[in-house]
Write an enzyme that holds these catalytic residues in place. Structure first.
Site, mmCIF file in Angstrom:
data_model
loop_
_atom_site.group_PDB
_atom_site.id
_atom_site.type_symbol
_atom_site.label_atom_id
_atom_site.label_comp_id
_atom_site.label_asym_id
_atom_site.label_seq_id
_atom_site.Cartn_x
_atom_site.Cartn_y
_atom_site.Cartn_z
ATOM 1 N N LYS A 1 22.163 42.037 -71.840
ATOM 2 C CA LYS A 1 22.841 41.974 -73.131
ATOM 3 C C LYS A 1 23.951 40.906 -73.096
ATOM 4 O O LYS A 1 24.255 40.333 -72.047
ATOM 5 C CB LYS A 1 23.404 43.346 -73.484
HETATM 6 C C1 LIG Z 1 17.959 46.947 -80.119
HETATM 7 C C2 LIG Z 1 18.173 47.780 -78.904
HETATM 8 N N1 LIG Z 1 18.613 49.045 -79.044
HETATM 9 C C3 LIG Z 1 18.850 49.822 -77.965
HETATM 10 C C4 LIG Z 1 18.644 49.361 -76.687
HETATM 11 C C5 LIG Z 1 18.873 50.279 -75.534
HETATM 12 O O1 LIG Z 1 19.850 49.839 -74.664
HETATM 13 P P1 LIG Z 1 19.842 50.335 -73.134
HETATM 14 O O2 LIG Z 1 18.878 49.495 -72.380
HETATM 15 O O3 LIG Z 1 21.255 50.085 -72.702
HETATM 16 O O4 LIG Z 1 19.502 51.766 -73.146
HETATM 17 C C6 LIG Z 1 18.172 48.066 -76.496
HETATM 18 C C7 LIG Z 1 17.907 47.537 -75.150
HETATM 19 O O5 LIG Z 1 17.209 46.585 -74.936
HETATM 20 C C8 LIG Z 1 17.922 47.253 -77.641
HETATM 21 O O6 LIG Z 1 17.456 46.004 -77.518
#
Ligand SMILES: Cc1ncc(COP(=O)(O)O)c(C=O)c1O
Length: 397
Positions: free
Chosen positions: A186
């Site tokens: 991210k």
């Molecule tokens: C749009 C979106 N929402 C939620 C998430 C979930 O994040 P995490 O990987 O920290 O659980 C991601 C992860 O790629 C994402 O791209």
């Protein structure tokens, strides 16, 4: 997305503070922790940066979504409207609470189509969850108007759009609740981590309790704390939060570099006839983590992806056939592959997925290429990349 591109002494120093005190947990051990409260410090800094009253850190973006939904009272049988172009975390976080994911079309913003949202509302609908994919946002004014009219919660998934703004406000801070991910890919990263932001003090208190087994966090004796409601463990560790503190300080530098590199590539691709950029809603500013564009047909787009790959231009994503982000790749969801039983409510909704017409979204996604913007490129490298992209795309048009 680039947090991992710029790890350095700042992150190391923050982590060493935690290792030196030896207290890796965010709660308790007051006497031993050498006054290090890394999670609390990151929460204060992040809330301020996001112009939000409250921030609750959690263990991931997925758990941020679940925590946010739970904090607003979403539970079994409630319907949550979400887009077909997103990440699997959207339906996972909804179904974790026994709620029902209702998948609807996207438009040329690559996010929720407000008309599709309005058409999907039923008496069971409780929440609309726009997902600001690839650095840019949904039409939040239109979605807010729909939510106001039908008294629905607006929950922004800003996991991929940290630093973007809408009418001057940070993405994530506009709806009732906003969620972020700090996983390794991210805009800024803690390794793993996530955050919920809100101006609603009740939702914040509920989030704070929910992510730590329902603890009320009153007093300084964990064993004596009461549990106003049932919760779960989605806590972040001090080590992860420490990394986040250092990364957040770099956010503005990251955004400026992304914008610079994005602009160089965009100015070159703009000269290609037939190439159209993704629509950014009026008043919106992307975080410039991706440059997304459409070609005239699916066939040409597939040819362009092949040509880009053959030309050695990396990180151009064709989400239409990629298993991460588009409904076409979620066979497990469409076929209800679950380790345990699903409720009848959820099954009845998911059964519809194989027969629902998502041709509007197909028409957009089959022509979309999203090109990652890195921050480590030199000016020369970005220019060369832009020219190579142009050459590869033009060769198939
Ligand atoms: C749009 C979106 N929402 C939620 C998430 C979930 O994040 P995490 O990987 O920290 O659980 C991601 C992860 O790629 C994402 O791209």
């Amino acid at each position: 997305m680039p947090g991992f591109e710029i790890f350095g002494d700042e992150e190391r120093k923050q982590v060493n503070d935690v290792l030196d005190s030896g207290i890796l947990m965010r709660y308790g051990f007051d006497g031993l922790r050498n006054n290090h409260w890394k999670a609390k410090e990151f929460e204060t800094n992040f809330a301020q940066r996001m112009q939000s009253k409250h921030c609750q850190l959690v263990s991931s973006g997925t758990s941020a979504l679940t925590t946010a939904l739970a904090s607003a009272g979403i539970g079994a049988g409630d319907e949550v409207i979400m887009p077909v172009f997103t990440f699997v975390a959207s339906f996972e976080s909804i179904m974790a609470l026994g709620a029902i994911p209702v998948l609807v079309d996207i438009d040329d913003t690559l996010t929720l189509d407000p008309k599709a949202v309005e058409a999907a509302i039923t008496p069971k609908t409780k929440c609309v969850m726009p997902v600001h994919m690839c650095g840019s946002m949904a039409d939040l004014n239109a979605l807010q108007a729909i939510c106001d009219k039908h008294e629905l919660l607006l929950l922004e998934d800003a996991c991929q759009a940290l630093g973007g703004t809408y009418h001057g406000k940070p993405l994530g801070s506009i709806g009732d609740l906003g969620c972020f991910s700090f996983d390794f890919v991210k805009t800024i990263t803690c390794g793993e981590g996530g955050a919920v932001i809100t101006n609603n003090t009740n939702y914040y208190i509920n989030s704070d309790q929910y992510q730590d087994h329902g603890h009320d966090h009153v007093g300084n004796d964990r064993g004596a704390e009461t549990h106003p409601n049932m919760g779960y463990n989605f806590r972040i560790s001090e080590l992860h939060a420490a990394v986040g503190i250092a990364q957040l300080e770099k956010l503005d530098t990251i955004l400026a570099l992304q914008k610079k590199n994005y602009t160089v590539i965009r100015e070159v691709l703009e000269t290609i006839e037939g190439l159209i950029f993704r629509r950014v809603p009026e008043g919106g500013e992307e975080n410039y983590s991706f440059l997304s564009f459409f070609l005239p047909t699916e066939e040409l787009t597939k040819k362009a992806i092949k040509a880009l790959s053959e030309a050695g231009v990396d990180a151009n994503f064709y989400w239409y056939t990629n298993n991460w982000h588009y409904i076409n790749g979620w066979e497990h969801l469409r076929n209800m592959k679950s380790l345990g039983n699903l409720s009848d409510d959820v099954k009845n909704q998911l059964k519809k997925l194989n027969d629902t017409d998502f041709s509007k979204s197909d028409a957009v996604m089959s022509r979309t290429i999203s090109s990652l913007v890195k921050i480590g490129w030199t000016t020369e490298e970005v220019r060369e990349r832009a020219e190579n992209m142009k050459k590869a795309i033009v060769s198939v048009l």
